[in-house]
Design a protein around this motif. Structure first.
Motif, PDB file in Angstrom:
ATOM      1  N   CYS A 182      11.823  18.927  10.985  1.00 42.83           N
ATOM      2  CA  CYS A 182      12.251  18.985  12.377  1.00 42.83           C
ATOM      3  C   CYS A 182      13.570  19.739  12.552  1.00 42.83           C
ATOM      4  CB  CYS A 182      12.369  17.565  12.942  1.00 42.83           C
ATOM      5  SG  CYS A 182      10.749  16.805  13.279  1.00 42.83           S
ATOM      6  N   GLU A 216      19.057  14.103  19.714  1.00 38.97           N
ATOM      7  CA  GLU A 216      17.978  13.756  20.646  1.00 38.97           C
ATOM      8  C   GLU A 216      16.730  14.598  20.360  1.00 38.97           C
ATOM      9  OE1 GLU A 216      17.088  13.593  25.484  1.00 38.97           O
ATOM     10  OE2 GLU A 216      19.150  13.789  24.739  1.00 38.97           O
ATOM     11  N   ALA A 217      16.941  15.892  20.171  1.00 39.95           N
ATOM     12  CA  ALA A 217      15.812  16.773  19.869  1.00 39.95           C
ATOM     13  C   ALA A 217      15.201  16.412  18.523  1.00 39.95           C
ATOM     14  CB  ALA A 217      16.274  18.231  19.857  1.00 39.95           C
ATOM     15  N   SER A 220      13.038  13.221  18.910  1.00 39.07           N
ATOM     16  CA  SER A 220      11.782  13.512  19.612  1.00 39.07           C
ATOM     17  C   SER A 220      10.794  14.223  18.688  1.00 39.07           C
ATOM     18  CB  SER A 220      12.062  14.381  20.840  1.00 39.07           C
ATOM     19  OG  SER A 220      12.860  13.704  21.781  1.00 39.07           O
ATOM     20  N   CYS A 221      11.308  15.175  17.891  1.00 40.76           N
ATOM     21  CA  CYS A 221      10.449  15.919  16.968  1.00 40.76           C
ATOM     22  C   CYS A 221       9.886  14.993  15.897  1.00 40.76           C
ATOM     23  CB  CYS A 221      11.234  17.056  16.333  1.00 40.76           C
ATOM     24  SG  CYS A 221      10.326  17.967  15.070  1.00 40.76           S
ATOM     25  N   ALA A 224       7.103  12.864  17.424  1.00 41.89           N
ATOM     26  CA  ALA A 224       5.907  13.666  17.710  1.00 41.89           C
ATOM     27  C   ALA A 224       5.188  14.066  16.429  1.00 41.89           C
ATOM     28  CB  ALA A 224       6.300  14.907  18.512  1.00 41.89           C
TER      29      ALA A 224
END
Length: 325
Positions: A182, A216-217, A220-221, A224
């Protein structure tokens, strides 16, 4: 492309190789050689003409700057432009050898890499895939070796960090694999910076802060990716484990199968699995064989010291040790 062609193309990017050959080039010289032994000056002229007619762009000047006897051959120093290369010619003027390997000594790292990378296809921007397990000491060793090369070549190559399709070092390795996957989504600069820190310290929390990863990114990655590949679900289901021993890690499963990856590390250049020593210079040599036109960075010298396996600085010994089958 033959080893002969690769050798000259790598050293002299302006060469346009027209002759098919292995170590010795026959036929061309034989039409000139009427006697078993030829006068040294005659052989020199023939060698210059052979190189001009077959190995360089038409009109490019070639000169043999030095010619001495060595091991029953003439050792010649060939000048093309501002570059020089050492080659050999038989005394009878029949055979031309772009390189000679000493069978009584150790093959140098560059020579070994040259031999092993004969079949690598070339590209304007070579694609370099390094498959590892994030906690495998030998994968970490390979990462330490390749990161200076990635820094040197920059955007002139496409470097991809990929992962072996099973994990040998527990849940922490699965978590770290996903984390690095990620981070790579946030760009090469972020990934390379993180890896430099991680291979040295082995502390993801410290390295995330030092490289200023977008938390945060990243979160989320990770969520997912886990949902897409059912990573944690397969971790809990031992019926899905490889050989009933190791949990699968399927993000790059198709590529693992395609390239026959069995363990960590594995290096793939332009779609061909290659073997290389793990010091930066050997890695650079191996990757530069993948260029259609090697850039000037390929002439630079990097460290020939093998990094130590595992986390931390220092040097170790080169070898082919790996984690896995």
């Amino acid at each position: 492309m033959s080893k002969y062609q690769k050798y000259f193309k790598f050293i002299f990017p302006a060469f346009v190789v027209l002759a098919a050959a292995g170590f010795g080039v026959y036929g061309y010289f034989s039409v000139f050689a009427k006697n078993r032994l030829q006068d040294k000056e005659v052989v020199k002229v023939k060698a210059e003409k052979f190189i001009e007619d077959n190995l360089v762009t038409p009109g490019m000047q070639v000169s043999i700057k030095d010619m001495v006897e060595e091991s029953g051959l003439y050792k010649i120093t060939v000048g093309v432009g501002d570059q020089e290369i050492t080659s050999y010619v038989s005394k009878d003027g029949k055979n031309f050898f772009p390189q000679v390997l000493n069978m009584d000594g150790d093959v140098t790292q560059d020579q070994a890499a040259e031999q092993e990378n004969q079949t690598v296809g070339t590209a304007d921007v070579p694609e370099v895939d390094l498959f590892v397990m994030s906690y495998c000491p030998y994968g970490l060793q390979a990462e330490k070796g390749i990161l200076p090369v990635v820094d040197l070549l920059g955007s002139k190559i496409k470097f991809n960090l990929k992962f072996v399709d099973y994990a040998m070092h527990g849940e922490k390795e699965i978590d770290e694999n996903v984390r690095q996957y990620c981070i790579e989504q946030q760009g090469a600069v972020k990934l390379n910076g993180y890896l430099k820190c991680f291979v040295g310290q082995g502390d993801s929390a410290v390295c995330l802060k030092s490289v200023k990863i977008d938390g945060e990114a990243l979160g989320s990655c990770i969520a997912a990716t886990d949902a897409q590949f059912k990573i944690k679900e397969k971790l809990k289901d031992q019926n899905s484990w490889v050989g009933d021993q190791y949990p699968p890690f399927d993000i790059f499963k198709d590529d693992n199968v395609k390239y026959g990856v069995q363990g960590s590390p594995a290096l793939v250049i332009n779609g061909t699995t290659v073997s290389s020593e793990r010091d930066p210079q050997s890695m650079l040599t191996a990757i530069c064989f993948g260029f259609a036109m090697p850039p000037s960075e390929c002439d630079q010298k990097l460290s020939s010291d093998a990094p130590s396996p595992g986390f931390g600085a220092g040097t170790g010994s080169d070898g082919n040790a790996s984690c896995g089958n």
